[in-house]
Design an enzyme around this catalytic site. Structure first.
Site, PDB file in Angstrom:
ATOM      1  N   LYS A  31       0.834  -1.206   0.000  1.00 42.10           N
ATOM      2  CA  LYS A  31       0.000   0.000   0.000  1.00 42.10           C
ATOM      3  C   LYS A  31       0.869   1.257   0.000  1.00 42.10           C
ATOM      4  CE  LYS A  31      -1.941   1.730   3.916  1.00 42.10           C
ATOM      5  NZ  LYS A  31      -0.973   2.706   4.406  1.00 42.10           N
ATOM      6  N   LYS A  58       7.462   0.604   0.272  1.00 40.48           N
ATOM      7  CA  LYS A  58       7.641  -0.353  -0.825  1.00 40.48           C
ATOM      8  C   LYS A  58       8.770   0.066  -1.773  1.00 40.48           C
ATOM      9  CE  LYS A  58       4.218   0.251  -3.388  1.00 40.48           C
ATOM     10  NZ  LYS A  58       4.900   1.291  -4.195  1.00 40.48           N
ATOM     11  N   LYS A 111       3.062   8.253  -9.585  1.00 35.21           N
ATOM     12  CA  LYS A 111       3.941   9.349  -9.120  1.00 35.21           C
ATOM     13  C   LYS A 111       5.300   9.306  -9.805  1.00 35.21           C
ATOM     14  CE  LYS A 111       4.133   8.671  -4.622  1.00 35.21           C
ATOM     15  NZ  LYS A 111       3.526   7.340  -4.577  1.00 35.21           N
ATOM     16  N   ASP A 133      -2.494  -0.577  -3.180  1.00 36.15           N
ATOM     17  CA  ASP A 133      -3.754  -0.203  -2.521  1.00 36.15           C
ATOM     18  C   ASP A 133      -4.949  -0.774  -3.279  1.00 36.15           C
ATOM     19  OD1 ASP A 133      -3.294   2.219  -0.395  1.00 36.15           O
ATOM     20  OD2 ASP A 133      -1.801   2.227  -1.966  1.00 36.15           O
TER      21      ASP A 133
END
Length: 254
Positions: free
Chosen positions: A9, A14, A40, A126
């Site tokens: 998530k 990560k 992103k 997510d």
């Protein structure tokens, strides 16, 4: 060539974990590509001194035909860095960037040309929507690892990922290698994540403690492996990379 997907998530660490795995693998002599699958487009920043690189979708927005080499940049130790990118917020499907970027590199046979040992996909976990599920659904990655802490939402996201893996396992999808337990500083946190691993019939690949060393390294735009190579935290990441390199048998989680 071993293809690995690392899910987790947002904000779970990560990309930090993935970049340190890539850095440790290249330090051990492997040829590695890190493939950022977050809209992103910031997965590979700490491999390149904090510098952003243009994403595949950025390049395709400028012109219709793109040479895949234009989207590949080298970072620490010669790691090949690619960012799939995503659309502007509120416009289009964020997972589309992954599909487009993977297709571009495959069509132009980049993986074969670069003679890679590892391709590591860093994927937002997510939402296991169509695009983000591509490395699992299409079996592009052979092994999936998830980064999770002992927090409820992180475990919830990991469990959703396991459902996705289970769903696609019968049609050639990727299988689960195990859990990378992040921010593990107390026995209580370990007990929660161990219980989750036991109930889902998987394994903990590595316990990664929360460390100020990681924050200090990232403020310099670097991985812990590069910025603090002699630190205990760097050794944790090296051991994690060794275990992932040696991993051969993944399975369907419960």
């Amino acid at each position: 060539m071993k293809q690995i997907a690392i899910y987790g998530k947002g904000g779970i660490g990560k990309s930090t974990t993935t970049s340190n795995i890539s850095a440790a693998l290249v330090e051990a002599g492997y040829k590695v590509m890190q493939f950022g699958c977050d809209p992103k487009a910031d997965s590979t920043n700490t491999l390149r001194g904090g510098e952003y690189i243009p994403s595949v979708l950025d390049l395709l927005a400028e012109r219709r035909r793109v040479d895949a080499h234009e989207a590949i940049f080298q970072g620490f130790g010669g790691i090949y860095c690619v960012e799939a990118g995503g659309p502007a917020p509120g416009v289009g499907c964020a997972g589309r960037g992954i599909i487009t970027a993977v297709e571009l590199l495959k069509q132009q046979q980049i993986f074969e040309e670069l003679d890679l040992d590892f391709v590591i996909y860093d994927v937002l976990g997510d939402v296991v929507c169509g695009g983000f599920a591509v490395p699992v659904r299409e079996g592009i990655a052979e092994h999936v690892f998830t980064v999770s802490s002992a927090d409820f939402m992180a475990i919830y996201a990991a469990n959703n990922l396991f459902r996705g893996i289970e769903k696609y396992s019968n049609s050639g999808g990727a299988l689960l290698g195990g859990i990378i337990a992040n921010s593990m500083n107390t026995d209580f946190q370990r007990a929660i994540i161990d219980d989750f691993a036991e109930r889902t019939q998987t394994q903990i690949v590595q316990y990664v403690p929360r460390s100020i060393t990681v924050t200090q390294a990232e403020l310099k735009g670097k991985t812990t492996i590069e910025a603090a190579p002699d630190s205990p935290q760097a050794d944790v990441y090296r051991e994690l990379a060794r275990r992932i390199a040696a991993h051969t048998e993944s399975k369907v989680p419960t």
